[in-house]
Scaffold this motif. Structure first.
Motif, PDB file in Angstrom:
ATOM      1  N   VAL A 200      52.278  -0.378 -48.261  1.00 20.73           N
ATOM      2  CA  VAL A 200      52.151  -0.629 -47.083  1.00 20.73           C
ATOM      3  C   VAL A 200      52.464  -2.037 -46.322  1.00 20.73           C
ATOM      4  O   VAL A 200      53.207  -2.425 -45.356  1.00 20.73           O
ATOM      5  N   LEU A 201      52.514  -3.284 -47.577  1.00 21.07           N
ATOM      6  CA  LEU A 201      52.792  -4.446 -47.243  1.00 21.07           C
ATOM      7  C   LEU A 201      54.379  -4.566 -47.253  1.00 21.07           C
ATOM      8  O   LEU A 201      54.945  -5.021 -46.179  1.00 21.07           O
ATOM      9  N   MET A 202      55.008  -3.874 -48.064  1.00 19.69           N
ATOM     10  CA  MET A 202      56.696  -3.683 -47.911  1.00 19.69           C
ATOM     11  C   MET A 202      57.077  -3.060 -46.697  1.00 19.69           C
ATOM     12  O   MET A 202      58.094  -3.521 -46.194  1.00 19.69           O
ATOM     13  N   LYS A 203      56.315  -2.097 -46.161  1.00 12.88           N
ATOM     14  CA  LYS A 203      56.809  -1.689 -44.975  1.00 12.88           C
ATOM     15  C   LYS A 203      56.453  -2.499 -43.688  1.00 12.88           C
ATOM     16  O   LYS A 203      57.502  -2.603 -42.756  1.00 12.88           O
ATOM     17  N   ASN A 204      55.417  -3.171 -43.712  1.00 13.51           N
ATOM     18  CA  ASN A 204      55.253  -4.389 -42.591  1.00 13.51           C
ATOM     19  C   ASN A 204      56.414  -5.207 -42.884  1.00 13.51           C
ATOM     20  O   ASN A 204      56.783  -5.726 -41.989  1.00 13.51           O
ATOM     21  N   VAL A 205      56.481  -5.840 -43.975  1.00 10.20           N
ATOM     22  CA  VAL A 205      57.557  -6.914 -44.085  1.00 10.20           C
ATOM     23  C   VAL A 205      59.042  -6.374 -43.846  1.00 10.20           C
ATOM     24  O   VAL A 205      59.582  -7.188 -43.141  1.00 10.20           O
ATOM     25  N   THR A 206      59.410  -5.105 -44.238  1.00  9.84           N
ATOM     26  CA  THR A 206      60.820  -4.671 -43.696  1.00  9.84           C
ATOM     27  C   THR A 206      60.661  -4.545 -42.312  1.00  9.84           C
ATOM     28  O   THR A 206      61.654  -4.751 -41.600  1.00  9.84           O
ATOM     29  N   GLY A 207      59.750  -3.990 -41.543  1.00 10.32           N
ATOM     30  CA  GLY A 207      59.810  -3.848 -40.056  1.00 10.32           C
ATOM     31  C   GLY A 207      59.689  -5.113 -39.389  1.00 10.32           C
ATOM     32  O   GLY A 207      60.411  -5.412 -38.423  1.00 10.32           O
ATOM     33  N   ILE A 208      59.119  -6.272 -39.809  1.00  3.05           N
ATOM     34  CA  ILE A 208      59.218  -7.600 -39.403  1.00  3.05           C
ATOM     35  C   ILE A 208      60.647  -8.227 -39.592  1.00  3.05           C
ATOM     36  O   ILE A 208      61.055  -8.995 -38.588  1.00  3.05           O
ATOM     37  N   LEU A 209      61.156  -8.036 -40.715  1.00  2.35           N
ATOM     38  CA  LEU A 209      62.625  -8.600 -40.943  1.00  2.35           C
ATOM     39  C   LEU A 209      63.558  -7.815 -40.020  1.00  2.35           C
ATOM     40  O   LEU A 209      64.534  -8.473 -39.576  1.00  2.35           O
ATOM     41  N   ILE A 210      63.378  -6.427 -39.915  1.00  5.23           N
ATOM     42  CA  ILE A 210      64.432  -5.619 -39.277  1.00  5.23           C
ATOM     43  C   ILE A 210      64.244  -6.165 -37.706  1.00  5.23           C
ATOM     44  O   ILE A 210      65.180  -6.498 -36.915  1.00  5.23           O
ATOM     45  N   GLY A 211      62.897  -6.267 -37.132  1.00  9.39           N
ATOM     46  CA  GLY A 211      62.727  -6.904 -35.983  1.00  9.39           C
ATOM     47  C   GLY A 211      63.236  -8.357 -35.674  1.00  9.39           C
ATOM     48  O   GLY A 211      63.877  -8.581 -34.630  1.00  9.39           O
ATOM     49  N   ILE A 212      63.177  -9.343 -36.688  1.00 11.24           N
ATOM     50  CA  ILE A 212      63.878 -10.690 -36.255  1.00 11.24           C
ATOM     51  C   ILE A 212      65.247 -10.467 -36.320  1.00 11.24           C
ATOM     52  O   ILE A 212      66.190 -11.022 -35.516  1.00 11.24           O
ATOM     53  N   VAL A 213      65.893  -9.449 -37.018  1.00  8.71           N
ATOM     54  CA  VAL A 213      67.587  -9.618 -36.998  1.00  8.71           C
ATOM     55  C   VAL A 213      67.952  -8.709 -35.855  1.00  8.71           C
ATOM     56  O   VAL A 213      68.975  -9.190 -35.312  1.00  8.71           O
ATOM     57  N   LEU A 214      67.363  -7.952 -35.299  1.00  5.78           N
ATOM     58  CA  LEU A 214      67.627  -7.230 -34.191  1.00  5.78           C
ATOM     59  C   LEU A 214      67.418  -8.154 -32.829  1.00  5.78           C
ATOM     60  O   LEU A 214      67.990  -7.805 -32.143  1.00  5.78           O
ATOM     61  N   ASN A 215      66.325  -8.852 -33.145  1.00  3.55           N
ATOM     62  CA  ASN A 215      66.074  -9.823 -31.734  1.00  3.55           C
ATOM     63  C   ASN A 215      67.285 -10.881 -31.764  1.00  3.55           C
ATOM     64  O   ASN A 215      67.237 -11.651 -30.927  1.00  3.55           O
ATOM     65  N   LEU A 216      67.825 -11.167 -32.895  1.00  2.00           N
ATOM     66  CA  LEU A 216      68.865 -12.368 -33.042  1.00  2.00           C
ATOM     67  C   LEU A 216      70.079 -11.874 -32.321  1.00  2.00           C
ATOM     68  O   LEU A 216      70.941 -12.121 -31.638  1.00  2.00           O
TER      69      LEU A 216
END
Length: 64
Positions: free
Chosen positions: A48-64
């Motif tokens: 669950v932690l890795m899914k959350n971290v992965t989702g956050i990192l993808i969200g940061i990359v897409l927002n850039l």
């Protein structure tokens, strides 16, 4: 010493040894169960932690 007393004494010590062995077996079984429970829950937590971290990192990359 009467033979009846000797037999009772021997049986008493054999019973104590059997109970000690049983106690050790129960302790080992409990330890294994706790380790398996911890492994399963820790694995779920990491998943669950890795899914959350992965989702956050993808969200940061897409927002850039």
């Amino acid at each position: 010493m009467k033979s009846g007393n000797l037999i009772s004494l021997v049986l008493f010590f054999l019973l104590r040894i059997a109970l000690a062995i049983l106690f050790v077996c129960v302790c080992v079984c409990v330890c294994v169960c706790v380790c398996v429970w911890f492994y399963i829950n820790f694995r779920i937590f990491l998943s669950v932690l890795m899914k959350n971290v992965t989702g956050i990192l993808i969200g940061i990359v897409l927002n850039l």
